[in-house]
Design a protein around this motif. Structure first.
Motif, PDB file in Angstrom:
ATOM      1  N   ILE A  58       0.850  -1.183   0.000  1.00 49.85           N
ATOM      2  CA  ILE A  58       0.000   0.000   0.000  1.00 49.85           C
ATOM      3  C   ILE A  58       0.893   1.242   0.000  1.00 49.85           C
ATOM      4  O   ILE A  58       1.890   1.306   0.738  1.00 49.85           O
ATOM      5  N   ASN A  59       0.628   2.184  -0.889  1.00 51.85           N
ATOM      6  CA  ASN A  59       1.215   3.533  -0.845  1.00 51.85           C
ATOM      7  C   ASN A  59       2.739   3.588  -0.789  1.00 51.85           C
ATOM      8  O   ASN A  59       3.318   4.405  -0.077  1.00 51.85           O
ATOM      9  N   TRP A  60       3.427   2.749  -1.531  1.00 48.32           N
ATOM     10  CA  TRP A  60       4.892   2.757  -1.610  1.00 48.32           C
ATOM     11  C   TRP A  60       5.561   2.428  -0.275  1.00 48.32           C
ATOM     12  O   TRP A  60       6.775   2.590  -0.130  1.00 48.32           O
ATOM     13  N   LEU A  61       4.805   1.949   0.701  1.00 50.13           N
ATOM     14  CA  LEU A  61       5.401   1.673   2.007  1.00 50.13           C
ATOM     15  C   LEU A  61       6.377   0.503   1.967  1.00 50.13           C
ATOM     16  O   LEU A  61       7.178   0.325   2.900  1.00 50.13           O
ATOM     17  N   ARG A  62       6.353  -0.280   0.898  1.00 53.62           N
ATOM     18  CA  ARG A  62       7.328  -1.362   0.828  1.00 53.62           C
ATOM     19  C   ARG A  62       8.752  -0.841   0.678  1.00 53.62           C
ATOM     20  O   ARG A  62       9.716  -1.616   0.786  1.00 53.62           O
ATOM     21  N   ALA A  63       8.933   0.476   0.486  1.00 55.73           N
ATOM     22  CA  ALA A  63      10.274   1.056   0.426  1.00 55.73           C
ATOM     23  C   ALA A  63      11.091   0.679   1.651  1.00 55.73           C
ATOM     24  O   ALA A  63      12.299   0.446   1.559  1.00 55.73           O
ATOM     25  N   VAL A  89       5.538   9.973  -4.329  1.00 53.18           N
ATOM     26  CA  VAL A  89       4.433   9.497  -5.166  1.00 53.18           C
ATOM     27  C   VAL A  89       3.350  10.557  -5.287  1.00 53.18           C
ATOM     28  O   VAL A  89       2.739  10.711  -6.352  1.00 53.18           O
ATOM     29  N   LYS A  90       3.126  11.333  -4.223  1.00 54.05           N
ATOM     30  CA  LYS A  90       2.118  12.393  -4.288  1.00 54.05           C
ATOM     31  C   LYS A  90       2.505  13.438  -5.324  1.00 54.05           C
ATOM     32  O   LYS A  90       1.669  13.916  -6.100  1.00 54.05           O
ATOM     33  N   GLN A  91       3.803  13.786  -5.358  1.00 53.05           N
ATOM     34  CA  GLN A  91       4.260  14.764  -6.336  1.00 53.05           C
ATOM     35  C   GLN A  91       4.104  14.237  -7.750  1.00 53.05           C
ATOM     36  O   GLN A  91       3.634  14.944  -8.648  1.00 53.05           O
ATOM     37  N   ALA A  92       4.485  12.963  -7.968  1.00 52.14           N
ATOM     38  CA  ALA A  92       4.387  12.389  -9.308  1.00 52.14           C
ATOM     39  C   ALA A  92       2.941  12.344  -9.790  1.00 52.14           C
ATOM     40  O   ALA A  92       2.632  12.732 -10.920  1.00 52.14           O
ATOM     41  N   LEU A  93       2.045  11.884  -8.930  1.00 49.30           N
ATOM     42  CA  LEU A  93       0.638  11.791  -9.326  1.00 49.30           C
ATOM     43  C   LEU A  93       0.015  13.172  -9.454  1.00 49.30           C
ATOM     44  O   LEU A  93      -0.890  13.379 -10.260  1.00 49.30           O
ATOM     45  N   GLY A  94       0.499  14.125  -8.644  1.00 47.94           N
ATOM     46  CA  GLY A  94      -0.054  15.481  -8.707  1.00 47.94           C
ATOM     47  C   GLY A  94       0.389  16.252  -9.930  1.00 47.94           C
ATOM     48  O   GLY A  94      -0.372  17.037 -10.494  1.00 47.94           O
ATOM     49  N   THR A  95       1.638  16.037 -10.354  1.00 55.38           N
ATOM     50  CA  THR A  95       2.152  16.769 -11.508  1.00 55.38           C
ATOM     51  C   THR A  95       1.880  16.063 -12.827  1.00 55.38           C
ATOM     52  O   THR A  95       1.962  16.689 -13.888  1.00 55.38           O
ATOM     53  N   GLY A 111       7.014  12.156 -14.109  1.00 56.55           N
ATOM     54  CA  GLY A 111       7.710  11.038 -13.492  1.00 56.55           C
ATOM     55  C   GLY A 111       8.116  11.342 -12.067  1.00 56.55           C
ATOM     56  O   GLY A 111       8.203  12.507 -11.652  1.00 56.55           O
ATOM     57  N   PRO A 112       8.406  10.309 -11.269  1.00 58.38           N
ATOM     58  CA  PRO A 112       8.764  10.497  -9.866  1.00 58.38           C
ATOM     59  C   PRO A 112      10.244  10.830  -9.703  1.00 58.38           C
ATOM     60  O   PRO A 112      11.065  10.568 -10.582  1.00 58.38           O
ATOM     61  N   ASN A 113      10.586  11.420  -8.571  1.00 60.78           N
ATOM     62  CA  ASN A 113      11.979  11.581  -8.202  1.00 60.78           C
ATOM     63  C   ASN A 113      12.574  10.210  -7.874  1.00 60.78           C
ATOM     64  O   ASN A 113      11.844   9.248  -7.614  1.00 60.78           O
ATOM     65  N   ILE A 114      13.895  10.127  -7.873  1.00 60.12           N
ATOM     66  CA  ILE A 114      14.558   8.850  -7.632  1.00 60.12           C
ATOM     67  C   ILE A 114      15.120   8.818  -6.215  1.00 60.12           C
ATOM     68  O   ILE A 114      15.245   9.851  -5.542  1.00 60.12           O
ATOM     69  N   SER A 115      15.468   7.618  -5.776  1.00 53.81           N
ATOM     70  CA  SER A 115      16.058   7.463  -4.452  1.00 53.81           C
ATOM     71  C   SER A 115      17.479   8.009  -4.445  1.00 53.81           C
ATOM     72  O   SER A 115      18.070   8.294  -5.497  1.00 53.81           O
ATOM     73  N   HIS A 158       4.603   2.432 -11.930  1.00 55.72           N
ATOM     74  CA  HIS A 158       3.697   1.908 -12.954  1.00 55.72           C
ATOM     75  C   HIS A 158       2.424   1.362 -12.314  1.00 55.72           C
ATOM     76  O   HIS A 158       1.327   1.521 -12.868  1.00 55.72           O
ATOM     77  N   GLN A 159       2.570   0.705 -11.153  1.00 48.82           N
ATOM     78  CA  GLN A 159       1.378   0.259 -10.441  1.00 48.82           C
ATOM     79  C   GLN A 159       0.523   1.443 -10.032  1.00 48.82           C
ATOM     80  O   GLN A 159      -0.705   1.417 -10.159  1.00 48.82           O
ATOM     81  N   SER A 160       1.147   2.519  -9.575  1.00 53.13           N
ATOM     82  CA  SER A 160       0.400   3.711  -9.173  1.00 53.13           C
ATOM     83  C   SER A 160      -0.306   4.357 -10.359  1.00 53.13           C
ATOM     84  O   SER A 160      -1.374   4.957 -10.201  1.00 53.13           O
TER      85      SER A 160
END
Length: 562
Positions: A125-130, A171-177, A180-184, A531-533
């Motif tokens: 859920i919600n990228w928490l697997r990070a 993920v919020k920034q990527a979905l909001g804009t 693509g997402p920022n990287i680790s 991609h899942q998001s």
């Protein structure tokens, strides 16, 4: 009763014991961690990153009480565990369960049947697997060994990442804009970045090896969005397992492992005593994709070696070199022995053809440019068969079991709604999205299914690691370009590898076969988290068969509510 007693005696005489119940307590909590010149709070299990390793034997029952002590919803997925008739404990949020809410508990309770090897668990859920993940190791039944010489030691190597930023914000920034997402900021091996990063010279995992001894490395790729190349300087690796399935052993200098995949390797300490880097970096097949191009290292150290001697770094393929990826995956073959039999379907009852890939949604009328930063002024999306999956607010499995209407529809197409040259060069302006919906495909119990996964080039061709919950499948064929039915004559129906996560080749296809012998609701999705998001997901509902042994068990009393 006499036959039962005789069976027990024979089992004990052969050294095979009945499974036991193993209990674990997982507490989800936030704690402070320092890495790479930064200190932040991360969410983890039992204050460990990676989380605790679960050890069990094939046939054991696993009982894990999860207590959520953070202000976020939580679930745990037991990645690769088939969950035979126990889909309630599979874990993807709003697919098989509603999430565990803050200050609530849920107990996962399931038996591991006819599986052995390296799997893993993670938040779903919600990228928490990070940061919420760990290894799940299934040993052979007592009295049964490996189909290779017993190693001196077994060592899990969990690849993950360090994020200085909050992954929720990423993920919020990527979905909001719409971009693509920022990287680790770094990759890690067993939670440690290694000495090639700033402020991490002492934050390195070290495996101390005895000369002449062989070690079993249990690899887990828990990275969110990156496939990895892995090697050990000057040492040959012998691949013996992939996704908890034994394979015909083969030697290699480099390994390819996608997010979600696991792999077991043998390495023998047969070089001059010294210190050798174990290293991994990105395999990125997509064009114009932002990715982490750094290298994470750990040390394979001979016990006689001086700790001051500089380690040797192995050569790794260039980040977008697909040739070694293809060569490596083509070597994977199931062991297929009497002790490890193969059951690939030789005939097919249900043919499925699924396109998978990125897409672009048009910018909504009146929307700000700040929310449409994807290609051509649109918004990134993803789809399976032109459908972008929408996660419901009630779990699909609960709605299926209790006949709750309005949660999902059962008209997911078995072939693409929009047909085109899937890997053609001029698709940048094609909007292939045919709605954002919660659609599922319904399959009968006991069917032999052939599923073709076809990559697309609407935005860019890219390798997609597709994970199917509830099932292992046989990878009977792969190739590049567009799939056509004449290619079925090339399928390997003798010893194809058995996996739960497959990297669909960049600009190509993968053919999978499996039997629907596990009733429930089962998620299928790209294991690249972004991609899942974006919606590169779908779900299967497999109906009950005949009688209790072919039917889903009732839900547990403490199943979380939405």
């Amino acid at each position: 009763m006499l036959l039962l007693a005789i069976g027990i005696v024979l089992a004990l005489a052969q050294g095979v014991q009945a499974g036991v119940t193993r209990h674990y307590n997982f507490t989800i909590q936030s704690h402070k961690v320092s890495k790479l010149c930064s200190t932040k709070h991360i969410i983890s299990v039992n204050r460990k990153f990676p989380g605790p390793t679960i050890h069990l034997d094939e046939g054991d029952r696993v009982v894990v009480k999860v207590t959520n002590r953070v202000p976020h919803n939580m679930t745990i997925h037991w990645h690769g565990v088939r969950q035979l008739r126990s889909a309630w404990f599979d874990g993807p949020a709003y697919i098989t369960q509603c999430p565990i809410q803050p200050n609530q508990t849920f107990t996962y309770n399931f038996t591991v049947t006819e599986q052995r090897g390296t799997l893993w668990w993670h938040a779903h859920i919600n990228w928490l697997r990070a940061t919420v993940h760990g290894a799940f190791i299934i040993h052979p039944k007592p009295g049964l060994g490996y189909p290779f010489p017993k190693p001196e030691k077994e060592v899990p190597l969990v690849f993950s990442e360090w994020w200085k930023s909050d992954v929720f914000k990423v993920v919020k920034q990527a979905l909001g804009t719409g971009g693509g997402p920022n990287i680790s900021d770094a990759f890690t091996i067993n939670g440690k970045p290694g000495p090639l990063y700033n402020c991490s010279s002492q934050d390195v995992f070290v495996l101390n090896a005895l000369p002449g001894k062989t070690y079993l490395l249990r690899l887990v790729n828990a990275v969110l969005n990156t496939e990895l190349f892995f090697a050990i300087a000057n040492h040959t690796l012998t691949v013996v397992e992939a996704d908890a399935g034994y394979v015909k052993p083969f030697n290699t200098n480099v390994v390819v492992i996608a997010p979600g995949q696991t792999m077991n390797l043998l390495v023998t300490a047969n070089q001059a005593p010294g210190r050798y880097f174990m290293a991994a970096h990105s395999y990125e097949s997509g064009q114009n994709v932002t990715f982490d191009n750094t290298t994470v290292t750990a040390i394979f150290q001979y016990q006689q070696a001086s700790s001051s001697s500089p380690p040797v770094l192995p050569p790794l393929p260039f980040f977008n070199d697909t040739k070694p990826v293809t060569a490596f995956n083509n070597k994977l073959r199931k062991l297929a022995t009497p002790e490890d039999p193969i059951a690939v379907p030789q005939t097919v009852d249900q043919h499925l053809f699924f396109t998978v890939g990125l897409a672009v949604e048009n910018c909504p009328p009146g929307a700000s440019n700040k929310t449409c930063q994807g290609p051509n002024g649109g918004r990134f999306a993803a789809s399976v068969n032109n459908i972008t999956f929408t996660v419901p607010t009630t779990a699909i499995l609960q709605a299926h079991y209790f006949n709750t209407p309005g949660v999902y529809s059962t008209d997911f197409p078995f072939s693409p709604l929009v047909k085109f040259n899937y890997t053609g060069p001029s698709l940048k302006n094609l909007n292939s999205i045919n709605g954002t919906r919660t659609k599922v495909a319904v399959l009968p119990y006991g069917a032999n299914v052939e599923l073709i996964l076809q990559d697309t080039s609407i935005v860019t061709t890219e390798s997609h690691p597709i994970h199917l919950h509830g099932y292992n499948f046989y990878v009977v064929g792969t190739g590049f370009g567009n799939y056509n039915s004449s290619l079925a004559s090339t399928f390997n129906l003798v010893d194809p590898p058995e996996r739960n996560t497959i990297g669909v080749p960049v600009g190509g296809w993968a053919a999978l076969r499996f039997k629907t012998d596990n009733p429930g609701a089962w998620f299928m999705h790209c294991h690249l988290e972004i991609h899942q998001s974006w919606g590169l997901d779908t779900a299967f509902i497999v109906n009950n068969g005949k009688g209790p042994s072919q039917s889903l068990q009732p839900p547990p009393a403490d199943l979380p509510k939405c």
